[in-house]
Structure formats: structure tokens, C-alpha cells
Enzyme design. Structure first.
Site, PDB file in Angstrom:
ATOM      1  N   ASP A   1       0.793  -1.055   0.006  1.00 57.11           N
ATOM      2  CA  ASP A   1      -0.044   0.101   0.054  1.00 57.11           C
ATOM      3  C   ASP A   1       0.758   1.114   0.077  1.00 57.11           C
ATOM      4  OD1 ASP A   1      -2.222   1.613   0.063  1.00 57.11           O
ATOM      5  OD2 ASP A   1      -2.741   0.914   2.080  1.00 57.11           O
TER       6      ASP A   1
ATOM      7  N   ASN B   1       1.333   3.454  -2.992  1.00 58.48           N
ATOM      8  CA  ASN B   1       2.105   3.750  -3.986  1.00 58.48           C
ATOM      9  C   ASN B   1       1.795   5.126  -4.702  1.00 58.48           C
ATOM     10  OD1 ASN B   1       3.272   0.971  -3.977  1.00 58.48           O
ATOM     11  ND2 ASN B   1       1.774   0.414  -5.878  1.00 58.48           N
ATOM     12  N   GLY B   2       0.355   5.244  -4.573  1.00 56.74           N
ATOM     13  CA  GLY B   2      -0.161   6.610  -4.954  1.00 56.74           C
ATOM     14  C   GLY B   2       0.181   7.720  -4.321  1.00 56.74           C
ATOM     15  N   ARG B   3       0.345   7.671  -2.881  1.00 54.70           N
ATOM     16  CA  ARG B   3       0.845   8.588  -1.903  1.00 54.70           C
ATOM     17  C   ARG B   3       2.383   9.030  -2.391  1.00 54.70           C
ATOM     18  NH1 ARG B   3      -1.313   6.152   3.316  1.00 54.70           N
ATOM     19  NH2 ARG B   3      -1.731   4.411   1.496  1.00 54.70           N
TER      20      ARG B   3
ATOM     21  N   HIS C   1       3.362   2.423  -8.869  1.00 53.09           N
ATOM     22  CA  HIS C   1       3.119   1.508  -9.166  1.00 53.09           C
ATOM     23  C   HIS C   1       4.273   0.555  -9.728  1.00 53.09           C
ATOM     24  CE1 HIS C   1      -1.090   1.851  -7.856  1.00 53.09           C
ATOM     25  NE2 HIS C   1      -1.323   2.362  -8.957  1.00 53.09           N
TER      26      HIS C   1
ATOM     27  N   SER D   1      -7.229  -5.696  -5.617  1.00 55.23           N
ATOM     28  CA  SER D   1      -8.318  -6.320  -5.143  1.00 55.23           C
ATOM     29  C   SER D   1      -9.635  -6.181  -5.873  1.00 55.23           C
ATOM     30  CB  SER D   1      -8.578  -5.398  -3.834  1.00 55.23           C
ATOM     31  OG  SER D   1      -9.037  -4.047  -4.199  1.00 55.23           O
TER      32      SER D   1
ATOM     33  N   TRP E   1     -11.214  -2.513  -9.148  1.00 56.39           N
ATOM     34  CA  TRP E   1     -11.778  -2.301 -10.306  1.00 56.39           C
ATOM     35  C   TRP E   1     -12.406  -1.077 -10.345  1.00 56.39           C
ATOM     36  CZ3 TRP E   1      -9.997  -5.178 -14.208  1.00 56.39           C
ATOM     37  CH2 TRP E   1      -9.550  -6.308 -13.884  1.00 56.39           C
TER      38      TRP E   1
ATOM     39  N   LEU F   1      11.103 -21.084  -3.312  1.00 52.46           N
ATOM     40  CA  LEU F   1      10.059 -20.340  -2.768  1.00 52.46           C
ATOM     41  C   LEU F   1       8.737 -20.498  -3.491  1.00 52.46           C
ATOM     42  CD1 LEU F   1       9.209 -17.787  -1.256  1.00 52.46           C
ATOM     43  CD2 LEU F   1      10.009 -16.411  -3.268  1.00 52.46           C
TER      44      LEU F   1
ATOM     45  N   ARG G   1       1.389  -4.874   6.404  1.00 51.56           N
ATOM     46  CA  ARG G   1       0.950  -4.072   5.308  1.00 51.56           C
ATOM     47  C   ARG G   1       1.749  -2.537   5.646  1.00 51.56           C
ATOM     48  NH1 ARG G   1      -5.427  -2.344   4.567  1.00 51.56           N
ATOM     49  NH2 ARG G   1      -4.951  -0.885   2.864  1.00 51.56           N
TER      50      ARG G   1
ATOM     51  N   SER H   1      -9.111  -4.552   5.014  1.00 47.15           N
ATOM     52  CA  SER H   1      -9.535  -4.299   3.621  1.00 47.15           C
ATOM     53  C   SER H   1      -9.913  -5.430   2.649  1.00 47.15           C
ATOM     54  CB  SER H   1      -8.328  -3.576   2.767  1.00 47.15           C
ATOM     55  OG  SER H   1      -7.969  -2.309   3.343  1.00 47.15           O
TER      56      SER H   1
HETATM   57  C1  FPP Z   1      -1.517   0.078  -3.322  1.00 54.97           C
HETATM   58  O1  FPP Z   1      -1.147   1.544  -3.505  1.00 54.97           O
HETATM   59  C2  FPP Z   1      -1.103  -0.687  -4.531  1.00 54.97           C
HETATM   60  C3  FPP Z   1      -1.710  -1.244  -5.648  1.00 54.97           C
HETATM   61  C4  FPP Z   1      -3.173  -1.255  -5.769  1.00 54.97           C
HETATM   62  C5  FPP Z   1      -1.084  -2.094  -6.780  1.00 54.97           C
HETATM   63  C6  FPP Z   1       0.095  -2.777  -6.314  1.00 54.97           C
HETATM   64  C7  FPP Z   1       1.031  -3.543  -7.661  1.00 54.97           C
HETATM   65  C8  FPP Z   1       1.984  -3.611  -7.906  1.00 54.97           C
HETATM   66  C9  FPP Z   1       3.099  -2.938  -7.299  1.00 54.97           C
HETATM   67  C10 FPP Z   1       2.401  -4.165  -8.894  1.00 54.97           C
HETATM   68  C11 FPP Z   1       2.606  -5.485  -8.769  1.00 54.97           C
HETATM   69  C12 FPP Z   1       3.183  -6.504  -9.640  1.00 54.97           C
HETATM   70  C13 FPP Z   1       3.253  -7.638  -9.532  1.00 54.97           C
HETATM   71  C14 FPP Z   1       4.051  -8.654 -10.990  1.00 54.97           C
HETATM   72  C15 FPP Z   1       3.021  -8.617  -8.617  1.00 54.97           C
HETATM   73  P1  FPP Z   1      -2.270   2.202  -3.718  1.00 54.97           P
HETATM   74  O2  FPP Z   1      -2.285   2.938  -5.209  1.00 54.97           O
HETATM   75  O3  FPP Z   1      -3.481   2.168  -3.125  1.00 54.97           O
HETATM   76  O4  FPP Z   1      -1.703   3.815  -2.780  1.00 54.97           O
HETATM   77  P2  FPP Z   1      -2.525   4.860  -2.080  1.00 54.97           P
HETATM   78  O5  FPP Z   1      -2.985   4.296  -1.015  1.00 54.97           O
HETATM   79  O6  FPP Z   1      -1.112   6.010  -1.568  1.00 54.97           O
HETATM   80  O7  FPP Z   1      -3.106   5.805  -2.991  1.00 54.97           O
END
Ligand code: FPP
Length: 244
Positions: free
Chosen positions: A13, A15-17, A30, A58, A62, A124, A184, A192
């Protein structure tokens, strides 16, 4: 002696921030998150962890903007294609679990190829939860059981007894041990709609580190935390230590 968990699962969790803090589009978060996936996979293999699972998308995801969904799906296709030789070299078995009917044919084909290719690997186990939700899993398992009951009625036999062990076999995670440790990232402390049934006795570890910044030293901290915990499974400490 440090205790190594058999199955570690991660809710990736933040990535966006991470991207927003840098003034970048969410997709860059991402993209960097894939680097963290590579780092934790390597580390899990080095540590002799049997199962590493990652919540990548999740059912609720979508509902995100279409461009982000498309970007994420493309990223997964590219990451699977790019990493498959490394997974093979390192004896990693790759599997994807979730409601795959919603995925594109290209992604489904890529997943199928790598799953088949890595089927015999016995190092693994890397499991990616995609288009997954805990409630979906419980409902599809319940549907399977209802079907068993109807079949038994038709054949005048009795349906299998509904025990926790039997229910396990109906879940999409059948054959995968329940997680010992759930990590997490990004400071959120929620499940979640992830593994609702399978985390009944799981240790939870929360960190403020955002997923794209999560690296081996952060994983090590989570393992140290796990090592210090005493898991009782409802028993007393004395029972666990065989003192009574
Ligand atoms: C949550 O951060 C992250 C995701 C919804 C996507 C995670 C997916 C990847 C890192 C790609 C994985 C690839 C493979 C091959 C396993 P968020 O976008 O909800 O962040 P935020 O809460 O800060 O907005």
C-alpha cells in the site's frame, strides 16, 4: 534463534501517495512498486521462506479510474514477462489467485504460461492475489459447498461434513498454508477485505514505509518483529511452552 515464518503475506500500500509526494502520476508509484516486489521476492528466497504472497489488486480496485487500471494491468504483463527467466533461475513457483474471469486474455495467457513453466519448481512459492477479495473467496467456497449438498441429495448420499479443514479445501487458497505473518505498508491498519478466513491466527505487522520504498531492511524488521512474538493459538503460554 530467529523464527522464520512459513508464509508471509503483504498488503502493498502507498504507491499513489509515494508518487504524489514526488509530484508524479500514480502509475510511477506502481512502477517503483514492482522494484519492491523484486526486492522482497529475492529476500524471501534468501531467507528460506516457503510462501510469499502479495495483494496486487483487489476486487474493489476495479472501481479505480480506467487509465490506472489499464496501466496496472500492463505493468503486470510486462513484469511477469520480464521476471519469468529470473523466477525460473531461482527455482520459484509462481501462482496467481483471484477472480481471474475479469482479467484480459493477454494477462490471463501470460499468467497461465508462467504458472505452467514454473509448476515443478520447488523453492519459494510466490503467490500474487489479483482481482481478489476475502468476501468473494468465502462466497465462492460457500457456493461450492451448496453444490455438494445438492449433489448429495440427488444421489441420496450425505454431503461431506462442513469442518474448517474441509472448508479450507473449497477456498481459492486451497493447498496454501495460512499466513503466519501479514505485513501492511503505508501506515494503514486494516484488513481491507483481504484474506478474511485465512488470517484467523496471523501476526500483523504495520509499517509507515510506503510500498515503493519498502526494501530488504524493512522486510528484515518485520521478520524480527515476528521472531519476538509468541503465538498461542488460544492456548496459555505455559501450554505452548509445554510447562503443564
Ligand atoms: C496500493 O497502493 C498498490 C496497488 C493497488 C497496486 C500494487 C501493484 C504493484 C506494485 C504491481 C505488482 C506487480 C506484480 C507482478 C506482482 P495505492 O495505489 O492504493 O496507494 P495509495 O493508497 O497511496 O493511493
Amino acid at each position: 534463534m530467529s523464527k522464520i515464518p512459513r508464509h508471509v503475506t503483504i498488503i502493498m500500500d502507498g504507491n499513489g501517495r509515494w508518487a504524489r509526494k514526488k509530484g508524479l502520476d500514480r502509475l510511477y508509484g506502481h512502477k517503483e512498486g514492482v522494484e519492491s516486489v523484486r526486492a522482497v521476492t529475492e529476500f524471501a528466497a534468501e531467507q528460506g521462506i516457503g510462501f510469499l504472497s502479495l495483494f496486487a489488486f483487489s476486487e474493489e480496485n476495479w472501481n479505480r479510474p480506467n487509465y490506472e487500471i489499464m496501466g496496472l494491468m500492463e505493468l503486470m504483463i510486462d513484469a511477469i514477462a520480464a521476471e519469468t527467466p529470473t523466477l525460473m533461475k531461482n527455482n520459484v513457483r509462481f501462482r496467481v489467485v483471484g477472480n481471474l474471469s475479469k482479467l484480459s486474455d493477454t494477462l490471463k495467457a501470460k499468467i497461465g504460461q508462467t504458472e505452467k513453466l514454473s509448476e515443478q519448481n520447488n523453492g519459494l512459492n510466490l503467490i500474487v492475489f489479483l482481482s481478489y477479495s476475502g468476501k468473494w473467496d468465502l462466497l465462492q467456497a460457500t457456493g461450492k459447498y451448496a453444490h455438494e449438498v445438492l449433489k448429495a441429495k440427488e444421489n441420496n448420499t450425505s454431503a461431506p461434513e462442513l469442518t474448517p479443514d474441509y472448508f479450507d479445501t473449497l477456498l481459492s487458497t486451497s493447498g496454501i498454508p495460512d499466513p503466519d505473518l501479514l505485513i501492511r505498508t503505508s501506515g494503514e491498519q486494516r484488513i481491507s477485505n483481504y484474506l478474511l478466513w485465512q488470517t484467523a491466527y496471523t501476526e500483523f505487522y504495520f509499517t509507515d514505509v510506503l510500498w515503493p520504498d519498502f526494501r530488504k531492511n524493512d522486510f528484515q524488521k518485520a521478520l524480527d518483529h515476528f521472531s519476538e512474538r509468541e503465538r498461542r493459538f488460544g492456548k496459555t503460554g505455559d501450554q505452548i511452552n509445554n510447562l503443564n
